[in-house]
Design an enzyme around this catalytic site. Structure first.
Site, short mmCIF file in Angstrom:
data_model
loop_
_atom_site.label_atom_id
_atom_site.label_comp_id
_atom_site.label_asym_id
_atom_site.label_seq_id
_atom_site.Cartn_x
_atom_site.Cartn_y
_atom_site.Cartn_z
N THR A 163 0.88 -1.18 0.00
CA THR A 163 0.00 0.00 0.00
C THR A 163 0.91 1.22 0.00
O THR A 163 2.07 1.14 0.40
CB THR A 163 -0.87 0.04 1.27
N GLU A 179 -5.45 -4.37 -0.61
CA GLU A 179 -5.74 -5.47 0.33
C GLU A 179 -6.84 -6.40 -0.16
O GLU A 179 -7.08 -7.46 0.43
CB GLU A 179 -6.16 -4.89 1.69
N LYS A 226 -15.59 15.22 12.54
CA LYS A 226 -16.45 14.94 13.69
C LYS A 226 -16.90 16.28 14.29
O LYS A 226 -16.13 16.97 14.94
CB LYS A 226 -15.70 14.08 14.70
N TRP A 234 -20.93 12.82 12.43
CA TRP A 234 -19.93 12.71 11.37
C TRP A 234 -20.37 13.47 10.11
O TRP A 234 -21.51 13.36 9.68
CB TRP A 234 -19.69 11.24 11.00
P1 ADP Z 1 -3.17 3.22 -2.14
O1 ADP Z 1 -3.61 3.42 -0.70
O2 ADP Z 1 -1.86 2.61 -2.31
O3 ADP Z 1 -3.52 4.34 -3.06
P2 ADP Z 1 -5.33 1.53 -2.86
O4 ADP Z 1 -5.65 1.57 -4.29
O5 ADP Z 1 -5.30 0.23 -2.20
O6 ADP Z 1 -3.97 2.08 -2.71
O7 ADP Z 1 -6.29 2.55 -2.12
C1 ADP Z 1 -7.52 2.09 -1.70
C2 ADP Z 1 -8.37 3.22 -1.23
O8 ADP Z 1 -8.75 4.06 -2.30
C3 ADP Z 1 -9.68 2.75 -0.65
O9 ADP Z 1 -9.56 2.31 0.66
C4 ADP Z 1 -10.54 3.98 -0.80
O10 ADP Z 1 -10.35 4.89 0.26
C5 ADP Z 1 -10.04 4.59 -2.07
N1 ADP Z 1 -10.94 4.25 -3.18
C6 ADP Z 1 -10.80 3.27 -4.09
N2 ADP Z 1 -11.80 3.26 -4.97
C7 ADP Z 1 -12.64 4.27 -4.61
C8 ADP Z 1 -13.86 4.79 -5.12
N3 ADP Z 1 -14.44 4.27 -6.18
N4 ADP Z 1 -14.41 5.83 -4.48
C9 ADP Z 1 -13.84 6.38 -3.39
N5 ADP Z 1 -12.69 5.95 -2.87
C10 ADP Z 1 -12.08 4.90 -3.47
#
Ligand code: ADP
Length: 547
Positions: A185, A330, A439, A444
């Protein structure tokens, strides 16, 4: 007692075997770093992956060894994944957009033994070579004619390795639960954490992603994975496309609107997947040049929320069906996708867009729930929002080397770190990252929702909302905006635009104009940096409350 069916292991290399036997003639087209367009077939890729396996084996790579790639989407990167898993090894994708210190940390943490790199990233590796002493060799993914002058030691040329082997090689058989791939990540907080996929998890993810309600690829499709293979397992496309024999069209390093448009049209691409920023560039290019997309039918967009305007333009102006997807490294990475349920096809355009702006439904093999801070499940009423938790056979159970400790709840659900609603029809909508939620007075406020609405104002280019300390309410929203070049816009106009579109108590307490909003290596807004930047910011309402 056991049943009596064949126990054939679910191994990713068998996907390429299937492509060889059934779709050997189908093409993989790639724009290369060297500038040219390269064409080969699945049969060629299979042979070259076996040759790479032979080369890796000769370099001492075998079961459980981690071999990294730092590369654009090209045929060579595709071959590399299969060549590495072919010796029982683990492909580890390095995101070149990370900081050098993060890269060396990841390379050492994953115990990478060999790195395959594109020419583009040779200088990056030169810069960190002294910090990664355990890497035995670096394979530059080019031919002899393009090999660069480099200070890197133990450098090999990819095409020379391919040419010096005959491909007489059988994939090494491993257990289906053996590791196949690794992806970190991006580590917006703390060190990046590693996720290690198994052969089985990748194959199950492939099957899920191929279902009609998900990406639904077929042998008729020409697929352009714009999502880089170096991020989030390329949304599984390096497995799902060969599993059904779709043509693959790799954009290589050029992701600008013009280059993407050129490949989309010349290679008759029918399906593509990318993050919103890429599509924004494409839409701008097409609008400026009055272009259409005759062949493109389907795009999957995810990684961050899809702006409604983008959905509407694709569907109404270009006749392209958009599926909004959510996922994360993940989750291999697919967690949900907004495809219709029966009856929705008869809804009005606006009602359909209301559904598509949501992140969608979990496919089979992903279970979802939302919980409060104590872990109690919240209702699926489309209103309550809570921690988004997921469970399934292609969802992380533990980070590499146990980083972060126990990450599942007592029922085996993983906390995604996202906050979401679930509606009675099963559609999930992300309202925030847990750490970004505002918050205010014990309630929220979703920063993402305000951002998405504000960015619909045509004088604004980008928006970010963060919580700023407030003496009475704990936190109140601050709207940070980048205006479109050449336009004049005031704080009052921005607030007037929002008025009536969000609940009164969600209205930002102030609007700040900036030249640029900081982004992470994967293109997401860097809220942490913004919060630090505005840590001492006093809201006008805070002054009043203090009086
Ligand atoms: P990194 O953290 O390395 O950028 P990831 O691609 O695993 O990698 O990031 C995942 C995060 O991206 C998700 O937990 C979410 O917060 C955000 N995310 C992914 N797709 C969407 C979406 N369609 N809309 C909003 N947030 C998104």
């Amino acid at each position: 007692m056991f049943g009596q069916m064949q126990d054939v292991p679910l191994l990713v290399n068998r996907i390429l075997d299937h492509a060889l036997v059934n779709h050997g003639e189908r093409e993989i087209v790639s724009r290369l770093v060297e500038g040219n367009i390269h064409r080969e077939t699945y049969a060629d890729a299979h042979l070259r992956a076996r040759k790479l396996s032979q080369a890796l084996q000769a370099l001492g790579m075998g079961v459980g060894d981690v071999v990294a790639t730092m590369a654009w989407n090209t045929h060579r990167h595709f071959e590399a994944w299969y060549g590495i898993t072919g010796v029982g090894g683990i492909y580890h994708t390095l995101n070149p957009r990370l900081f050098p210190e993060q890269l060396s940390y990841i390379i050492n943490h994953a115990e990478d033994k060999i790195i395959l790199t594109d020419l583009t990233f040779v200088p990056v590796l030169e810069g960190i070579e002294k910090d990664i002493p355990n890497v035995k060799a670096i394979i530059i993914m080019t031919d002899a004619a393009h090999m660069p002058e480099t200070s890197l030691k133990n450098v090999l040329c990819y095409e020379d390795l391919i040419d010096s082997n005959n491909g007489d090689f059988n994939w090494v058989e491993v257990d289906e639960r053996a590791p196949s791939g690794m992806c970190y990540t991006s580590g917006t907080t703390g060190n990046p954490k590693g996720v290690c996929y198994t052969h089985r998890s990748n194959v199950l993810h492939t099957l899920t992603s191929l279902s009609n309600d998900v990406m639904g690829l077929s042998s008729m499709d020409s697929v352009m994975p714009v999502v880089p293979m170096f991020h989030a397992n390329a949304w599984g496309l390096a497995f799902s496309a060969p599993a059904v024999g779709s043509k693959i069209v790799n954009p290589g390093p050029n992701m600008d609107g013009e280059s993407i448009y050129q490949l989309l049209t010349e290679e008759e691409v029918t399906f593509s997947a990318a993050v919103p920023t890429v599509w924004l560039m494409l839409l701008q290019h097409m609008e400026a040049n009055n272009l259409k997309l005759p062949k493109l039918n389907n795009v999957t967009i995810g990684g961050s929320a899809v702006p409604r305007m983008m959905l509407e333009k694709f569907e109404r102006d270009y006749g392209v069906m958009v599926k909004h997807a959510w996922g994360m490294t993940e989750l291999s990475p697919l967690g949900s996708i907004a495809s219709f349920k029966s009856g929705m096809e008869h809804m009005s355009f606006d009602e359909q867009m209301d559904i598509k702006v949501k992140q969608g439904r979990p496919p089979y093999l992903v279970e979802m729930k939302i919980t409060d801070d104590e872990g109690n499940e919240l209702p699926r009423d489309g209103k309550a929002f809570g921690h988004l938790m997921v469970r399934g056979p292609f969802i992380v159970g533990e980070y590499v080397k146990g980083d972060g400790g126990q990450i599942l709840d007592k029922d085996g659900f993983f906390d995604t770190g996202d906050v979401a609603t679930l509606d009675p029809l099963g559609f999930m909508q992300i309202t925030d990252r847990a750490k970004d939620v505002i918050k205010s007075g014990g309630e929220w406020i979703s920063s993402i929702e305000i951002e998405n609405i504000a960015v619909g104002f045509d004088k604004l280019q980008e928006t970010a909302v963060i919580g700023v300390e407030h003496p009475k309410w704990d936190e109140r929203p601050l709207l940070i905006v980048v205006k479109n070049p050449g336009v004049e816009v005031t704080k009052e106009e921005v607030l007037a635009y929002l008025d009536g579109k969000i609940a009164k108590w969600w209205m930002p307490d102030d609007v700040v104009f900036v030249d640029e909003i900081p982004h992470t290596a994967t293109g997401k807004i860097q809220k942490l940096t913004l919060r630090q930047q505005f840590a001492d910011y006093t809201l006008p309402t805070a002054e009043k409350a203090a009086e």
